[in-house]
Design an enzyme around this catalytic site. Structure first.
Site, PDB file in Angstrom:
ATOM      1  N   ASN A  57     -52.875  17.893  57.690  1.00 39.09           N
ATOM      2  CA  ASN A  57     -51.712  18.706  57.399  1.00 39.09           C
ATOM      3  C   ASN A  57     -50.882  17.734  56.492  1.00 39.09           C
ATOM      4  OD1 ASN A  57     -52.248  21.189  58.460  1.00 39.09           O
ATOM      5  ND2 ASN A  57     -50.585  20.808  60.183  1.00 39.09           N
ATOM      6  N   ARG A 403     -59.323  33.783  49.500  1.00 42.40           N
ATOM      7  CA  ARG A 403     -60.093  32.589  49.968  1.00 42.40           C
ATOM      8  C   ARG A 403     -61.185  33.394  51.001  1.00 42.40           C
ATOM      9  NH1 ARG A 403     -56.890  28.051  49.647  1.00 42.40           N
ATOM     10  NH2 ARG A 403     -54.544  28.445  49.958  1.00 42.40           N
ATOM     11  N   ARG A 433     -54.911  27.169  46.002  1.00 38.17           N
ATOM     12  CA  ARG A 433     -54.512  26.089  46.233  1.00 38.17           C
ATOM     13  C   ARG A 433     -55.994  25.267  47.184  1.00 38.17           C
ATOM     14  NH1 ARG A 433     -49.049  24.388  47.716  1.00 38.17           N
ATOM     15  NH2 ARG A 433     -48.630  24.681  45.503  1.00 38.17           N
ATOM     16  N   HIS A 463     -52.091  37.150  46.008  1.00 39.29           N
ATOM     17  CA  HIS A 463     -52.295  36.788  47.298  1.00 39.29           C
ATOM     18  C   HIS A 463     -52.489  37.974  48.234  1.00 39.29           C
ATOM     19  CE1 HIS A 463     -50.338  35.032  51.117  1.00 39.29           C
ATOM     20  NE2 HIS A 463     -51.340  34.097  51.037  1.00 39.29           N
ATOM     21  N   TYR A 496     -57.602  32.466  63.008  1.00 38.19           N
ATOM     22  CA  TYR A 496     -56.214  32.727  62.627  1.00 38.19           C
ATOM     23  C   TYR A 496     -55.787  34.130  63.058  1.00 38.19           C
ATOM     24  CZ  TYR A 496     -56.271  29.580  58.642  1.00 38.19           C
ATOM     25  OH  TYR A 496     -56.442  28.408  57.696  1.00 38.19           O
ATOM     26  N   HIS A 620     -50.803  33.684  62.060  1.00 36.53           N
ATOM     27  CA  HIS A 620     -50.792  34.041  60.284  1.00 36.53           C
ATOM     28  C   HIS A 620     -50.452  35.562  60.117  1.00 36.53           C
ATOM     29  CE1 HIS A 620     -53.097  34.503  56.338  1.00 36.53           C
ATOM     30  NE2 HIS A 620     -52.522  33.282  56.091  1.00 36.53           N
TER      31      HIS A 620
END
Length: 717
Positions: A57, A403, A433, A463, A496, A620
């Site tokens: 992180n 992703r 990213r 997104h 997640y 998430h």
């Protein structure tokens, strides 16, 4: 009836004193991650995992957030953030807060985790601890496996200081020429293609040991004579650097976005200013000064540690066969409504299903709410897309990919659909990213199969997580949709927590049709039937929902908002929440990461409570609940309350209108709010205090409870 709170005193709700620093709030989140590594209640290898996550992180934080602040300082940008601090002030505060955390991390690893691991048969040794036989083995291993891939690089007038790649581990070596007495500097890169921790063979370790080995860089350091024959090795010190690694793409000027991003990726690998140097505390001052000078760094950018650098590599130890040192294994369950039509692994239909019964019939019966990783991704979302790819009645599949995994069965299903003659359109977000390179590979692979691939909209990241399947049924066309909070990634779907809605409601199908026309064509769609879409109407709709609760309170009714998200940053949304709080609305927010809202302030946010849950799964999912004077509304979707989500990304939020599913979501929120094991309460001063069960209360671990509920619901593991 709730009492109405009078708000006669005028307050500037944009005053910086009411906002936390985004950068410091993120450090508080990573502090909570570090706590999981330190907490003795966490299984030992899981503690090692959280130690690695803390480091990883930080790497991204420096590559993006700290690097961005450094750029602003160099550009003489002095505009303060909503909390009133300039970029320079932010950088100073980051260093003050972070250094003690890094010290705490390394001290705990060296003084606590390494000894505890040794007691359980996992010995991460230093080279100096090895016996003669073990050293001879590693010397031979070095000559055969390591030496051939090393490249020592001298630094002198004929050899300029070499380029140091991002996140690479290196050795700074000082050698002396015995003929001249001159001391010379060299750099040796620790190769990434070799394991960071080298395991000794079974015959060279105790029979009761599970794993015994040493760090790779120490093996190299103790065999440097082979790299510099005839020289005297004076010093050797490991160091690691972090570079600015965020992409800057001039989209308006790019003729081909894919090629433009490929060029930027090359720049990322070859350029990017250094923003952090990590060295061991024992590094000599001359070596430290040489590195700082050659990398153009000041002392504030140097981080000294006691012990090993790059603890993100500790994640490799999660592969050890020691289940007793890990969280109990979890296998996602198949939801009861889906269980009849698929095997537990989602691979194929069972033979006892009724004729005509398939995934589409399940969705036609009523909307289906999925909660991963409690529900199997393979048996639900993946199966839905795979069946659509092979169903002769399906005419088209459209979806967004932000992703996905390296061996994505989703991508394979889309390719199969195109090969089966269906119209397949996929928006692959090339600007996701640190997944840019991976997404370029997927985009090209899909294009080669005949899929219509769109790279995104200029100036916006896509997104949103949506799928649209168009199917011919009898004499009509029916549209099936999946609207979710998480990426279409089978690997992260196991770790997640995310939600997804499967539906064939006509209005949702029509909305997604309009959304995809907006994404793939020149549509200027400004209104949607059911969806809230950013950057079109999401900000205004969310703000109006917040202020509607305030209006209910002002009319003498009760007001209630409960939300769950990753980050709460946007100052306009925060100001609206302050207004609602002042009107008497009771607000609970479950915010995993960054939170810039300051709760518990008299006459401003005294009705707002913020908690963060950090557990075995990464929280998430996004849920938004509004009481609405008893006409409750619950939403899920891809957007956090961040400025980028509301203004600079394409996002979709959907109302869950099925009463039973809405109740399920409210139950999830209630379980989260009652957590007293993994929940942290945000204080008015920006600190977090972890809840602890009292003597009279049993431990309430929200994620453990949700796992138990999934198993007891009749789903199959």
């Amino acid at each position: 009836m709730a009492k109405t709170k009078k708000t006669t005193t005028a307050i500037n709700l944009r005053d910086p004193q009411y906002y936390f620093s985004r950068e410091l709030s993120w450090l508080e989140f990573n502090h909570r991650v570090l706590h999981e590594a330190i907490d003795p209640r966490t299984p030992l290898l899981e503690r090692l995992k959280f130690m690695a996550i803390f480091s990883s992180n930080l790497d991204e934080y420096f590559m993006v957030r700290v690097a961005g602040l450094k750029q602003q300082v160099e550009a003489n940008v002095s505009r303060p953030t909503p909390d009133g601090r300039t970029p320079s002030e932010q950088l100073d505060l980051i260093g003050q807060r972070l250094r003690p955390l890094v010290t705490q991390q390394h001290q705990h690893f060296e003084q606590e985790l390494r000894p505890q691991l040794a007691k359980r048969g996992v010995h991460i040794l230093d080279y100096m601890d090895l016996n003669q036989e073990q050293r001879i083995y590693l010397q031979n291993y070095f000559e055969e496996q390591i030496f051939p891939v090393l490249t020592p690089l001298a630094v002198d007038p004929g050899h300029p200081f070499p380029y140091i790649s991002n996140l690479s581990l290196n050795l700074a070596v000082v050698v002396q020429d015995p003929d001249t007495g001159e001391e010379l500097f060299a750099r040796v890169k620790v190769p990434k293609m070799l394991p960071r921790f080298l395991r000794l063979p079974e015959e060279l370790r105790d029979s009761t040991d599970i794993w015994t080995g040493v760090p790779l860089e120490q093996v190299i350091a103790h065999n440097l004579a082979s790299l510099f024959p005839g020289m005297n090795i004076q010093e050797c010190h490991p160091f690691r650097i972090t570079r600015h690694a965020d992409l800057t793409v001039e989209e308006d000027e790019a003729e081909d976005l894919l090629l433009a991003i490929e060029q930027e990726l090359r720049k990322r690998r070859l350029a990017g200013s250094v923003v952090r140097l990590e060295i061991q505390a024992t590094t000599s001052d001359p070596v430290r000064q040489t590195l700082m000078q050659e990398l153009s760094l000041n002392q504030n950018q140097v981080y000294e540690v006691e012990g090993l650098l790059g603890l993100g590599d500790l994640m490799a130890f999660m592969e050890l066969p020691l289940p007793e040192l890990k969280d109990p294994a979890w296998t996602p369950v198949v939801p009861p409504r889906v269980r009849r039509i698929v095997e537990p692994d989602g691979s194929h239909f069972q033979r006892d299903t009724e004729e005509g019964e398939d995934f589409f019939s399940v969705i036609r019966a009523s909307d289906l709410l999925l909660h991963h990783p409690y529900h199997s991704f393979a048996a639900t979302v993946q199966r839905f897309i795979t069946q659509a790819a092979h169903d002769p009645n399906v005419l088209a599949i459209k979806m967004t990919l932000y992703r996905t995994s390296g061996d994505s069965p989703i991508v394979n299903a889309l390719i199969a659909a195109a090969e089966n003659g269906k119209q397949v359109a996929v928006l692959v977000e090339l600007k996701a990213r640190f997944d840019e390179e991976n997404n370029i590979i997927w985009a090209r692979k899909l294009e080669q199969a005949g899929v219509h691939v769109v790279y995104g909209l200029v100036g916006l990241k896509t997104h949103t997580k949506v799928v649209l399947v168009v199917r011919r049924e009898d004499d009509r066309i029916r549209r099936y949709v999946h609207i979710g909070t998480g990426n279409y990634n089978p690997k992260t779907a196991r770790i997640y927590t995310d939600l997804g809605l499967l539906s064939c409601r006509e209005e949702l199908g029509a909305d997604l049709t309009d959304l995809f026309n907006y994404l793939t064509g020149y549509s200027r769609q400004r209104s949607y039937r059911k969806l809230m879409v950013a950057p079109v109407n999401l900000r205004d709709r969310m703000t109006s929902l917040i202020l509607r609760e305030a209006e209910h309170c002002q009319k003498g009714h009760s007001g209630r908002i409960v939300v769950k998200m990753n980050s709460l940053v946007d100052p306009k949304i925060i100001a609206a929440l302050y207004e609602a709080s002042r009107a008497g609305v009771q607000i609970d927010a479950i915010v995993r990461g960054v939170c810039c809202l300051r709760p518990g302030l008299p006459d401003v946010s005294e009705n707002i409570r913020i908690i963060s849950i950090v557990g075995r799964f990464l929280e998430h999912s996004r849920i938004y609940y509004f009481h609405n004077a008893g006409q409750e509304e619950v939403y899920i979707g891809s957007a956090d309350w961040m400025t980028r989500n509301l203004d600079r990304r394409v996002e979709a939020i959907v109302a869950v209108e099925d009463a039973n599913l809405a109740k399920d979501l409210q139950e999830i929120l209630g379980i989260m709010l009652a957590d007293n094991r993994k929940a942290w309460e945000l204080q008015p001063d920006g600190s977090y205090i972890q809840r602890r069960p009292t003597d009279s209360a049993s431990e309430q671990n929200a994620q453990a409870i949700l796992m138990e509920m999934a198993l007891s619901s009749g789903g199959t593991a």
